[in-house]
Design an enzyme around this catalytic site. Structure first.
Site, mmCIF file in Angstrom:
data_model
loop_
_atom_site.group_PDB
_atom_site.id
_atom_site.type_symbol
_atom_site.label_atom_id
_atom_site.label_comp_id
_atom_site.label_asym_id
_atom_site.label_seq_id
_atom_site.Cartn_x
_atom_site.Cartn_y
_atom_site.Cartn_z
ATOM 1 N N LYS A 20 0.861 -1.202 0.000
ATOM 2 C CA LYS A 20 0.000 0.000 0.000
ATOM 3 C C LYS A 20 0.886 1.237 0.000
ATOM 4 O O LYS A 20 2.050 1.209 0.424
ATOM 5 C CB LYS A 20 -0.929 0.019 1.204
ATOM 6 C CG LYS A 20 -0.277 -0.017 2.598
ATOM 7 C CD LYS A 20 0.198 1.306 3.131
ATOM 8 C CE LYS A 20 0.746 1.216 4.546
ATOM 9 N NZ LYS A 20 1.457 2.422 5.015
ATOM 10 N N ASP A 153 -2.928 -1.281 10.327
ATOM 11 C CA ASP A 153 -3.037 -1.287 8.864
ATOM 12 C C ASP A 153 -3.710 -2.552 8.316
ATOM 13 O O ASP A 153 -4.041 -2.601 7.133
ATOM 14 C CB ASP A 153 -1.628 -1.222 8.221
ATOM 15 C CG ASP A 153 -1.110 0.206 8.094
ATOM 16 O OD1 ASP A 153 -1.909 1.147 8.238
ATOM 17 O OD2 ASP A 153 0.096 0.348 7.839
HETATM 18 C C1 LIG Z 1 2.172 4.496 9.488
HETATM 19 C C2 LIG Z 1 1.056 3.608 8.963
HETATM 20 O O1 LIG Z 1 1.599 2.550 8.197
HETATM 21 C C3 LIG Z 1 0.174 4.431 8.045
HETATM 22 O O2 LIG Z 1 -0.705 3.630 7.303
HETATM 23 C C4 LIG Z 1 0.235 3.022 10.111
HETATM 24 O O3 LIG Z 1 -0.310 4.040 10.930
HETATM 25 C C5 LIG Z 1 1.028 2.030 10.958
HETATM 26 O O4 LIG Z 1 0.233 0.899 11.131
HETATM 27 P P1 LIG Z 1 0.857 -0.489 11.669
HETATM 28 O O5 LIG Z 1 2.184 -0.720 11.056
HETATM 29 O O6 LIG Z 1 -0.213 -1.513 11.493
HETATM 30 O O7 LIG Z 1 1.092 -0.134 13.194
HETATM 31 P P2 LIG Z 1 0.734 -0.981 14.518
HETATM 32 O O8 LIG Z 1 1.419 -2.299 14.422
HETATM 33 O O9 LIG Z 1 -0.729 -0.956 14.793
HETATM 34 O O10 LIG Z 1 1.451 -0.097 15.605
HETATM 35 C C6 LIG Z 1 2.859 0.008 15.728
HETATM 36 C C7 LIG Z 1 3.162 1.182 16.632
HETATM 37 O O11 LIG Z 1 2.936 2.417 15.929
HETATM 38 C C8 LIG Z 1 2.307 3.379 16.758
HETATM 39 N N1 LIG Z 1 0.990 3.748 16.185
HETATM 40 C C9 LIG Z 1 0.437 3.006 15.199
HETATM 41 C C10 LIG Z 1 -0.778 3.369 14.639
HETATM 42 C C11 LIG Z 1 -1.421 4.528 15.142
HETATM 43 N N2 LIG Z 1 -2.589 4.937 14.645
HETATM 44 N N3 LIG Z 1 -0.851 5.245 16.138
HETATM 45 C C12 LIG Z 1 0.348 4.888 16.657
HETATM 46 O O12 LIG Z 1 0.863 5.578 17.534
HETATM 47 C C13 LIG Z 1 2.197 2.751 18.132
HETATM 48 O O13 LIG Z 1 3.332 3.145 18.847
HETATM 49 C C14 LIG Z 1 2.270 1.264 17.855
HETATM 50 O O14 LIG Z 1 2.828 0.552 18.932
HETATM 51 N N1 LIG Z 2 5.213 -11.222 7.177
HETATM 52 C C1 LIG Z 2 6.118 -10.266 7.424
HETATM 53 N N2 LIG Z 2 6.721 -9.625 6.410
HETATM 54 C C2 LIG Z 2 7.620 -8.638 6.655
HETATM 55 N N3 LIG Z 2 8.005 -8.248 7.872
HETATM 56 C C3 LIG Z 2 7.444 -8.848 8.931
HETATM 57 C C4 LIG Z 2 6.472 -9.875 8.758
HETATM 58 N N4 LIG Z 2 6.049 -10.254 9.976
HETATM 59 C C5 LIG Z 2 6.723 -9.508 10.858
HETATM 60 N N5 LIG Z 2 7.589 -8.672 10.257
HETATM 61 C C6 LIG Z 2 8.423 -7.663 10.939
HETATM 62 O O1 LIG Z 2 7.682 -6.427 10.875
HETATM 63 C C7 LIG Z 2 8.535 -5.309 10.741
HETATM 64 C C8 LIG Z 2 8.119 -4.391 9.556
HETATM 65 O O2 LIG Z 2 6.871 -4.703 9.047
HETATM 66 P P1 LIG Z 2 6.266 -3.951 7.803
HETATM 67 O O3 LIG Z 2 7.017 -4.285 6.590
HETATM 68 O O4 LIG Z 2 4.777 -4.095 7.790
HETATM 69 O O5 LIG Z 2 6.539 -2.476 8.234
HETATM 70 P P2 LIG Z 2 6.357 -1.253 7.406
HETATM 71 O O6 LIG Z 2 7.016 -1.410 6.111
HETATM 72 O O7 LIG Z 2 6.807 -0.139 8.253
HETATM 73 O O8 LIG Z 2 4.814 -1.220 7.118
HETATM 74 P P3 LIG Z 2 3.695 -0.316 7.754
HETATM 75 O O9 LIG Z 2 3.298 0.566 6.638
HETATM 76 O O10 LIG Z 2 2.637 -1.315 8.140
HETATM 77 O O11 LIG Z 2 4.249 0.418 8.900
HETATM 78 C C9 LIG Z 2 9.917 -5.861 10.522
HETATM 79 O O12 LIG Z 2 10.583 -5.657 11.735
HETATM 80 C C10 LIG Z 2 9.743 -7.344 10.263
HETATM 81 O O13 LIG Z 2 10.780 -8.092 10.835
#
Ligand SMILES: C[C@](O)(CO)[C@H](O)COP(=O)(O)OP(=O)(O)OC[C@H]1O[C@@H](n2ccc(N)nc2=O)[C@H](O)[C@@H]1O
Ligand SMILES: Nc1ncnc2c1ncn2[C@@H]1O[C@H](COP(=O)(O)OP(=O)(O)OP(=O)(O)O)[C@@H](O)[C@H]1O
Length: 312
Positions: A20, A153
């Site tokens: 996304k 997400d």
């Molecule tokens: C940055 C984005 O990717 C934009 O779409 C999302 O807001 C992040 O979503 P995500 O990766 O699914 O995040 P989560 O796994 O729910 O949360 C990870 C950490 O990000 C912070 N977090 C996340 C989502 C949110 N609305 N507020 C937050 O403050 C919190 O510290 C949380 O512990």
């Molecule tokens: N199926 C998976 N694929 C990739 N990373 C994973 C998975 N499961 C757990 N992880 C862990 O999750 C963390 C990052 O995840 P992800 O790629 O969703 O983050 P991101 O790119 O920041 O995405 P988001 O937009 O959700 O924040 C890494 O530390 C990775 O080790």
């Protein structure tokens, strides 16, 4: 998401989960539970991980990962920290029996720690696959609630296409948006942790809204979408790594209609007038940056998992 194949006996399934992009992202407030209230517009794009699930009857949950084109520094856990296994074991514990197991094969193309939601899409795919191969019969509402527990997400990926997402990101409103907006994504070597970027940010006194970007998206006016891109997290991510500022300079020199960081970074993307311009720019960006470059386009809502749950 795309379902590539359903096994004859219903005990195996292949699913492609997309990345996304956040075309708009604003912080509306800080909540008591440590999360932030957000307003974001997300679109799925044609960069996919492939997942294959085969049911077992001995309670074992096993994951094999093949990383394709992702930089070597990224190591993805293959145990319970992986959102695929976390999602499946949670559904089994709540709704199934302990002899339910699965072999999962993940072909990983979406870079992680990139703001592209790769792990979240995988989690959404795993929840739907578990419901299917283990014949749990969970409703879309039960799956939405499990998804939101795994990550903010995750529920978005049940819808795909373009959506307005609010709450902490889990309240989804699908929008009718044409597909095919041409995109180039650059993922620098440095990744950024979502929690760390949220930890740095502060909520603005006068938040922006996504009305303009949503209007232009729905009209399919990609150049105007480019002019209305916004990501509040970018300024905070920029202070954490020089990679974002460098990519901003590179995209300034490419002939795109708009560019910004996705989600919490570190990926950066640009919108182009058409696929030919995007492919030309992708070649230049590959030569000029040390980043991994993808040329892709936005997806519509066809083939979402929701259809599988509702008809399955
Ligand atoms: C940055 C984005 O990717 C934009 O779409 C999302 O807001 C992040 O979503 P995500 O990766 O699914 O995040 P989560 O796994 O729910 O949360 C990870 C950490 O990000 C912070 N977090 C996340 C989502 C949110 N609305 N507020 C937050 O403050 C919190 O510290 C949380 O512990
Ligand atoms: N199926 C998976 N694929 C990739 N990373 C994973 C998975 N499961 C757990 N992880 C862990 O999750 C963390 C990052 O995840 P992800 O790629 O969703 O983050 P991101 O790119 O920041 O995405 P988001 O937009 O959700 O924040 C890494 O530390 C990775 O080790």
């Amino acid at each position: 998401m795309k379902i590539r194949h359903l096994g004859q006996d219903g005990r195996s399934i292949r699913i492609a989960t997309p990345a996304k992009l956040n075309l708009f992202f604003e912080l509306l407030g800080k909540r008591g539970d440590g999360f932030h209230e957000v307003e974001t517009v997300m679109s799925t794009v044609s960069l996919f991980d492939d997942l294959q699930f085969s049911a077992r009857d001995d309670g074992l949950l096993r994951l094999s990962i093949f990383q394709e084109g992702c930089t070597a520094t990224e190591s993805i856990p293959d145990d319970d920290r992986n959102l695929i296994l976390k999602s499946m074991s949670r559904l089994r514990d709540r709704h199934g029996s302990k002899d339910l197991g699965c072999d999962v094969f993940l072909r990983k193309r979406i870079p992680s720690a990139a703001g592209l939601g790769g792990a979240s899409g995988n989690a959404a795919g795993a929840l739907l696959a578990a419901n299917w191969i283990w014949k749990l019969g969970l409703t879309p509402e039960q799956l939405d609630s499990a998804a939101a527990e795994i990550g903010s997400d995750v529920p978005f990926f049940f819808h795909g296409g373009s959506c307005l997402c609010t709450g902490r990101g889990e309240v989804i409103e699908s929008k009718n948006v044409p597909s095919g907006m041409a995109i180039v994504i650059a993922k620098p070597d440095t990744g950024l942790s979502t929690a760390a970027v949220y930890g740095k940010c502060s909520v603005p006194h006068q938040p922006k809204n996504s009305d303009a970007v949503l209007r232009e998206l729905q009209m399919g006016r990609w150049n105007r979408v480019g002019e209305n891109l916004f990501n509040r997290l970018e300024e905070f991510a920029m202070s954490m790594t020089p990679a974002i500022g460098k990519l901003k300079d590179t995209f300034d020199r490419l002939d795109c209609v708009g560019h910004q960081m996705s989600g919490s970074g570190s990926s950066y993307f640009g919108i182009f007038r058409n696929a030919a311009d995007a492919h030309r720019a992708a070649k230049i960006a590959t030569l000029e940056t040390g980043s991994t470059i993808f040329a892709c386009s936005t997806l519509g809502q066809e083939g979402t998992f929701r259809a599988l749950v509702e008809t399955g």
